[in-house]
Design a protein around this motif. Sequence first.
Motif, PDB file in Angstrom:
ATOM      1  N   ASN A 125       0.860  -1.197   0.000  1.00  0.00           N
ATOM      2  CA  ASN A 125       0.000   0.000   0.000  1.00  0.00           C
ATOM      3  C   ASN A 125       0.894   1.243   0.000  1.00  0.00           C
ATOM      4  N   ILE A 126       0.619   2.143  -0.946  1.00  0.00           N
ATOM      5  CA  ILE A 126       1.362   3.416  -1.000  1.00  0.00           C
ATOM      6  C   ILE A 126       0.343   4.550  -0.929  1.00  0.00           C
ATOM      7  N   MET A 127       0.577   5.480  -0.011  1.00  0.00           N
ATOM      8  CA  MET A 127      -0.372   6.589   0.137  1.00  0.00           C
ATOM      9  C   MET A 127       0.339   7.925  -0.056  1.00  0.00           C
ATOM     10  N   LEU A 128      -0.469   8.954  -0.194  1.00  0.00           N
ATOM     11  CA  LEU A 128       0.061  10.322  -0.227  1.00  0.00           C
ATOM     12  C   LEU A 128      -1.002  11.256   0.325  1.00  0.00           C
ATOM     13  N   GLN A 129      -0.587  12.478   0.604  1.00  0.00           N
ATOM     14  CA  GLN A 129      -1.508  13.489   1.101  1.00  0.00           C
ATOM     15  C   GLN A 129      -1.433  14.706   0.193  1.00  0.00           C
ATOM     16  N   VAL A 130      -2.590  15.295  -0.049  1.00  0.00           N
ATOM     17  CA  VAL A 130      -2.637  16.442  -0.957  1.00  0.00           C
ATOM     18  C   VAL A 130      -3.683  17.433  -0.444  1.00  0.00           C
ATOM     19  N   TYR A 131      -3.396  18.723  -0.589  1.00  0.00           N
ATOM     20  CA  TYR A 131      -4.345  19.741  -0.144  1.00  0.00           C
ATOM     21  C   TYR A 131      -5.499  19.832  -1.149  1.00  0.00           C
ATOM     22  N   ASP A 132      -6.705  20.103  -0.656  1.00  0.00           N
ATOM     23  CA  ASP A 132      -7.847  19.987  -1.577  1.00  0.00           C
ATOM     24  C   ASP A 132      -7.890  21.098  -2.626  1.00  0.00           C
ATOM     25  N   PHE A 133      -7.071  22.166  -2.455  1.00  0.00           N
ATOM     26  CA  PHE A 133      -7.030  23.190  -3.514  1.00  0.00           C
ATOM     27  C   PHE A 133      -6.041  22.816  -4.623  1.00  0.00           C
ATOM     28  N   ASN A 134      -5.362  21.716  -4.472  1.00  0.00           N
ATOM     29  CA  ASN A 134      -4.351  21.322  -5.457  1.00  0.00           C
ATOM     30  C   ASN A 134      -4.980  20.402  -6.520  1.00  0.00           C
ATOM     31  N   GLU A 135      -5.779  21.024  -7.391  1.00  0.00           N
ATOM     32  CA  GLU A 135      -6.537  20.219  -8.360  1.00  0.00           C
ATOM     33  C   GLU A 135      -5.630  19.516  -9.366  1.00  0.00           C
ATOM     34  N   ARG A 136      -4.534  20.170  -9.707  1.00  0.00           N
ATOM     35  CA  ARG A 136      -3.604  19.537 -10.644  1.00  0.00           C
ATOM     36  C   ARG A 136      -2.954  18.308  -9.992  1.00  0.00           C
ATOM     37  N   GLY A 137      -2.599  18.453  -8.724  1.00  0.00           N
ATOM     38  CA  GLY A 137      -2.016  17.323  -8.010  1.00  0.00           C
ATOM     39  C   GLY A 137      -3.004  16.158  -7.936  1.00  0.00           C
ATOM     40  N   ILE A 138      -4.244  16.459  -7.577  1.00  0.00           N
ATOM     41  CA  ILE A 138      -5.254  15.402  -7.460  1.00  0.00           C
ATOM     42  C   ILE A 138      -5.458  14.721  -8.819  1.00  0.00           C
ATOM     43  N   GLY A 139      -5.502  15.539  -9.890  1.00  0.00           N
ATOM     44  CA  GLY A 139      -5.644  14.973 -11.250  1.00  0.00           C
ATOM     45  C   GLY A 139      -4.487  14.053 -11.580  1.00  0.00           C
ATOM     46  N   CYS A 140      -3.303  14.478 -11.238  1.00  0.00           N
ATOM     47  CA  CYS A 140      -2.094  13.681 -11.489  1.00  0.00           C
ATOM     48  C   CYS A 140      -2.173  12.341 -10.747  1.00  0.00           C
ATOM     49  N   TYR A 141      -2.576  12.382  -9.492  1.00  0.00           N
ATOM     50  CA  TYR A 141      -2.565  11.157  -8.678  1.00  0.00           C
ATOM     51  C   TYR A 141      -3.650  10.177  -9.157  1.00  0.00           C
ATOM     52  N   LYS A 142      -4.800  10.721  -9.545  1.00  0.00           N
ATOM     53  CA  LYS A 142      -5.867   9.840 -10.058  1.00  0.00           C
ATOM     54  C   LYS A 142      -5.405   9.144 -11.335  1.00  0.00           C
ATOM     55  N   LYS A 143      -4.664   9.888 -12.161  1.00  0.00           N
ATOM     56  CA  LYS A 143      -4.141   9.294 -13.404  1.00  0.00           C
ATOM     57  C   LYS A 143      -3.243   8.097 -13.116  1.00  0.00           C
ATOM     58  N   CYS A 144      -2.526   8.168 -12.007  1.00  0.00           N
ATOM     59  CA  CYS A 144      -1.612   7.070 -11.631  1.00  0.00           C
ATOM     60  C   CYS A 144      -2.342   5.903 -10.974  1.00  0.00           C
ATOM     61  N   GLY A 145      -3.614   6.099 -10.617  1.00  0.00           N
ATOM     62  CA  GLY A 145      -4.378   5.014 -10.000  1.00  0.00           C
ATOM     63  C   GLY A 145      -4.664   5.213  -8.522  1.00  0.00           C
ATOM     64  N   PHE A 146      -4.213   6.338  -7.959  1.00  0.00           N
ATOM     65  CA  PHE A 146      -4.525   6.603  -6.550  1.00  0.00           C
ATOM     66  C   PHE A 146      -6.031   6.851  -6.393  1.00  0.00           C
ATOM     67  N   LYS A 147      -6.561   6.393  -5.256  1.00  0.00           N
ATOM     68  CA  LYS A 147      -7.977   6.624  -4.938  1.00  0.00           C
ATOM     69  C   LYS A 147      -8.061   7.406  -3.644  1.00  0.00           C
ATOM     70  N   GLU A 148      -9.063   8.264  -3.585  1.00  0.00           N
ATOM     71  CA  GLU A 148      -9.258   9.002  -2.333  1.00  0.00           C
ATOM     72  C   GLU A 148      -9.692   8.052  -1.234  1.00  0.00           C
ATOM     73  N   GLN A 149      -9.023   8.112  -0.089  1.00  0.00           N
ATOM     74  CA  GLN A 149      -9.442   7.270   1.030  1.00  0.00           C
ATOM     75  C   GLN A 149     -10.151   8.086   2.094  1.00  0.00           C
ATOM     76  N   GLY A 150      -9.960   9.411   2.054  1.00  0.00           N
ATOM     77  CA  GLY A 150     -10.669  10.244   3.021  1.00  0.00           C
ATOM     78  C   GLY A 150     -10.127  11.652   3.087  1.00  0.00           C
ATOM     79  N   HIS A 151     -10.913  12.504   3.724  1.00  0.00           N
ATOM     80  CA  HIS A 151     -10.517  13.897   3.926  1.00  0.00           C
ATOM     81  C   HIS A 151     -10.269  14.131   5.401  1.00  0.00           C
ATOM     82  N   ARG A 152      -9.137  14.707   5.725  1.00  0.00           N
ATOM     83  CA  ARG A 152      -8.976  15.244   7.078  1.00  0.00           C
ATOM     84  C   ARG A 152      -9.479  16.678   7.002  1.00  0.00           C
TER      85      ARG A 152
END
Length: 181
Positions: A125-152
């Motif tokens: 399992n590999i995880m990462l954290q990203v701020y919710d205003f970082n739409e480019r980052g989120i787009g990048c991670y989804k492209k790689c196959g990352f899934k959202e597991q939750g919001h703090r």
Amino acid sequence: MAYYKKIDGGKCYLSPINLEDSDLYTGWLNDPEVFRFLNLATVNITPEGERQALSLISQQHNYGILDSVEDKLIGICGFITLDQLNQSGECGIFIGEKGYWNRGYGSRALECLLYYGFEYLNLHNIMLQVYDFNERGIGCYKKCGFKEQGHRREALLREGKRWDIIQMDIIRDEFSWQPEK
Ligand SMILES: CC(C)(COP(=O)(O)OP(=O)(O)OC[C@H]1O[C@@H](n2cnc3c(N)ncnc32)[C@H](O)[C@@H]1OP(=O)(O)O)[C@@H](O)C(=O)NCCC(=O)NCCS
């Protein structure tokens, strides 16, 4: 040669960190357009401090990201934590050369890191954290196959607003490496 194709992703590759590049990293980490997305935003990054930090993290699984055409350093990625007992880890990335944003370098570099993490470090399992205003980052991670597991929720206070910190992860079976991409 200052760089080595440790993990070759075609358009870019991951190489061990070269300490001679520390001024480049210092410049990137003092650029508000870059650091606003990073937890290092609240650290004073000095040339000497950055060289020392790079010296330490270069001994672990952190790698420079190089554009293959010019062997040009454009950023860094790596594992912030590794838990070998549970075969899990947390990764991080930034591309400091802003002209390379939105051109597929971040996702390809991350795929290289995921490949190395799953196939050589035997992570599950590999995880990462990203701020919710970082739409480019989120787009990048989804492209790689990352899934959202939750919001703090509202865990970050930055630029006068509270933001969620999103945690995303990927497990080994969800990742497929395409060497020729
Ligand atoms: C985040 C970062 C690593 C991503 O790398 P990148 O090379 O720019 O990203 P990629 O081009 O591989 O992928 C970005 C994707 O997000 C999409 N995207 C960009 N802006 C977007 C927006 N505002 N909303 C939704 N999607 C967006 C792009 O279209 C692209 O998807 P596509 O290729 O399917 O079109 C890089 O931009 C960066 O380092 N930014 C500054 C620091 C940072 O944010 N670091 C990460 C901290 S968690």
